[in-house]
Design a protein around this motif. Structure first.
Motif, PDB file in Angstrom:
ATOM      1  N   SER A 206      -4.538  -3.309  -4.968  1.00 41.15           N
ATOM      2  CA  SER A 206      -5.549  -2.382  -4.460  1.00 41.15           C
ATOM      3  C   SER A 206      -6.067  -2.862  -3.099  1.00 41.15           C
ATOM      4  O   SER A 206      -6.236  -2.070  -2.162  1.00 41.15           O
ATOM      5  CB  SER A 206      -6.685  -2.287  -5.475  1.00 41.15           C
ATOM      6  N   HIS A 211      -1.963   1.408  -3.833  1.00 38.65           N
ATOM      7  CA  HIS A 211      -2.798   1.992  -4.886  1.00 38.65           C
ATOM      8  C   HIS A 211      -2.027   2.465  -6.110  1.00 38.65           C
ATOM      9  O   HIS A 211      -2.506   2.320  -7.243  1.00 38.65           O
ATOM     10  CB  HIS A 211      -3.620   3.138  -4.295  1.00 38.65           C
ATOM     11  N   ALA A 214      -1.177  -0.457  -8.155  1.00 43.16           N
ATOM     12  CA  ALA A 214      -2.416  -0.982  -8.755  1.00 43.16           C
ATOM     13  C   ALA A 214      -2.794  -0.176  -9.988  1.00 43.16           C
ATOM     14  O   ALA A 214      -3.193  -0.734 -11.021  1.00 43.16           O
ATOM     15  CB  ALA A 214      -3.536  -0.940  -7.727  1.00 43.16           C
ATOM     16  N   VAL A 244      -9.589   2.814  -7.851  1.00 46.53           N
ATOM     17  CA  VAL A 244      -8.301   3.149  -7.215  1.00 46.53           C
ATOM     18  C   VAL A 244      -8.163   4.663  -7.067  1.00 46.53           C
ATOM     19  O   VAL A 244      -7.724   5.171  -6.020  1.00 46.53           O
ATOM     20  CB  VAL A 244      -7.127   2.552  -8.033  1.00 46.53           C
TER      21      VAL A 244
END
Lengths: 281, 315
Positions: A206, A211, A214, A244
């Motif tokens: 992140s 993202h 993550a 996120v």
């Protein structure tokens, strides 16, 4: 005569007798140990039970008793073990100075009585306590000592890698943190450390702007933490997912996850003897 | 007809050999009986002592009689006398009889909370002559939990009655406490009226209206008269009230002393009960520990967790 009185064939009667004798042999209670050792073991068992039930104060008192019993009979390995356990509970109760004092002499014990596994465990625990209190340099030193004593032979190797990843995250070294966490994931570990590794990986990704990756790691951590039923970790995973999703612009979904995290935290706080703790930097 | 045995050398003098063997066995058994009899005190000279109890409940033939924790005899007979009381006969060893005095007593006690009953003898006064065979001694029941509960009940009930009486007196509208409070309330209300009038007067003075001062002063005078009357009333009532308050306080002090005395008398027994309960708990725990470590319970129970608390890098 046997057949007449019991209605059994003599051979069957003999077999029953032998069976009864063997059962009596199984039934004999184990040999008693000296009183101080029995009391120390009993206190240790009850402390574990109290810890499982979330009664930290009782666990603290019982581990302390166990340690004192073992010290009173000069049993170094057992008293070191009890001290490590007592330190764990002290840290949970917020008595960090006491927790560190208890561990101080164990890693550097020069006698051969305390095993390297125990000495490494003590150093590792010191590292965790320092990391939790934000003393990163001291945590790193303790971790290095643990790794050195351990020499890749300890049962908590995954935990030490995760602690290293945590410290790297603290220093903003996301690449190292991600590499450490991924090595734990690929080498395999117990579910709790695996979940920790997934969460650290997600945090690092992140921070590095990855993202989608993550999100995947957070989902994996959430599944594992739900299996373990660890409220504070579940709340952390949910908050991470919300964060996120927010970065990905999926605001409505992010709000749902944030609300779920809040609900988990609130419920856990309302439970007697429970509290949630922010464990990641 | 000659016996077959006679032909064999080993059967020569068989009767003598068997006789010696049987004789040795008989002597051995007799000695064994003799020694065990001596050990159990069967041959120890004893004297008979009696006691009479209102009921024979919990008293049994064979029950031990102890003095300072040592067995000195036992109950040998239990009968009903002409007054339908239980008359017990004890056989006390002669060696110990001189230790007991004429005013010695026996009390029925239990060995532990769930132990057997025993008769505990007390020596009696040193200035009294030693107890003689055939004498009758006093008997009392005591010591058990039930007895302690009855003692406590007997002592606490009168104290609780006293407290109840005091509370009733305090709640009675015609009682001293309520009367006193009523008088004080009335006094306070009248004082408030007086203060209002004085306030009014001061306002009038401030306005400088001289003609209004006179009626206001009259009002002050009237209020003062009211106060005087109240004070007189209080002066009249107060000594009586104080006397009654003193009596109430004395009753309360008496009740408190009764309760304290009851607790003081019971506390040694209560501490004994606590000790015995602790012993019982310890025994039970020992028993449970042993049972849980034995088959088949040990296979049904989850092994207790021991050793190091699980290491978690985040906790």
């Amino acid at each position: 005569m046997i057949k007449k009185t019991t209605g059994l064939h003599p051979a069957a009667f003999l077999m029953s007798g032998l069976l009864l004798l063997s059962m009596a042999g199984c039934g004999s209670a184990p040999a008693r140990q000296p009183v101080a050792i029995e009391l120390a073991n009993k206190a240790d068992q009850e402390a574990h039970r109290a810890l499982r039930d979330g009664d930290l104060m009782r666990a603290y008192e019982l581990f302390r008793q166990s340690m004192l019993f073992q010290q009173s009979v000069d049993n170094h390995p057992a008293s070191a073990l009890a001290a490590i356990n007592l330190s764990f509970v002290s840290h949970k109760l917020g008595k960090d100075a006491i927790a560190l004092d208890l561990l101080d002499s164990i890693p550097t014990d020069s006698t051969v009585q305390i095993s390297s596994e125990l000495r490494a465990a003590a150093a590792f625990r010191k590292g965790i306590i320092y990391a939790d209190t934000g003393k990163i340099d001291k945590a790193e030193a303790a971790l290095q000592l643990a790794l050195q004593i351990c020499n890749k032979q300890c049962s908590f190797g995954a935990g030490m890698s995760n602690l290293g990843a945590r410290l790297a995250l603290n220093k903003g070294d996301y690449t190292t943190a991600l590499a450490n966490a991924k090595s734990v994931i690929s080498n395999g570990a117990e579910n709790d450390e695996l979940a920790n590794a997934q969460r650290i990986a997600a945090l690092a990704e992140s921070a590095l702007g990855q993202h989608e990756a993550a999100l995947t790691h957070y989902q994996a951590a959430l599944e594992l933490d739900k299996e373990l039923a660890l409220s504070s970790r579940i709340a952390e995973d949910l908050r991470g997912i919300a964060s996120v999703l927010h970065k990905l612009g999926r605001i409505a979904e992010a709000e749902i996850f944030a609300r779920r995290a809040e609900s988990v935290t609130t419920s856990a706080r309302l439970l007697p003897g429970k509290s949630t703790k922010n464990i990641l930097p | 007809m000659k016996l077959l045995a006679d032909k064999d050398e080993r059967f020569k003098n068989l009767f003598v050999k068997i006789s010696i063997f049987v004789l040795i066995a008989v002597v051995g058994v007799s000695l064994n009986l003799l020694f065990s009899g001596i050990k159990k005190g069967l041959f120890t000279p004893k004297s008979t002592i009696y006691f009479v109890a209102a009921s024979g409940q919990d008293i049994k033939v064979g029950m031990s009689v102890k003095l300072s924790g040592f067995k000195i005899g036992s109950v040998s007979k239990l009968d009903l006398n002409s007054k339908a009381e239980a008359q017990a006969e004890m056989r006390i060893e002669n060696d110990y009889l001189p230790l007991l005095r004429e005013d010695a007593m026996v009390s029925l006690k239990k060995e532990g909370v769930i132990g057997d009953g025993v008769l505990e003898a007390s020596r009696g006064s040193d200035d009294r002559p030693p107890l003689k065979a055939g004498a009758i001694v006093e008997f009392e029941r005591g010591g058990g939990l039930e007895q302690i509960a009855v003692d406590l009940r007997d002592r606490l009930y009168p104290a609780l009655d006293e407290i109840n009486h005091l509370l009733k007196d305090a709640n009675d509208p015609k009682g001293d406490v309520r009367q006193m409070l009523g008088n004080l309330r009335q006094f306070s209300a009248e004082m408030r009226g007086t203060r209002e009038r004085i306030d009014h007067l001061l306002e009038q003075v401030d306005a400088g209206i001289v003609q209004d001062v006179r009626p206001a002063l009259r009002s002050v005078k009237k209020s003062a008269e009211g106060i005087e009357e109240i004070v007189g009333k209080v002066n009249h009532d107060l000594p009586g009230l104080l006397n009654k308050l003193d009596t109430s306080m004395e009753n309360l002090r008496h009740s408190s002393e009764t309760i304290k005395s009851a607790l003081d008398n019971s506390s040694p027994q209560l501490s004994g009960v606590m000790g015995e309960a602790r012993g019982l708990m310890s025994d039970t725990r020992n028993l449970m520990d042993s049972a849980s470590g034995s088959w088949p319970l040990n296979s049904m129970m989850r092994p207790p967790v021991q050793g190091m608390v699980r290491m978690d890098s985040h906790d």
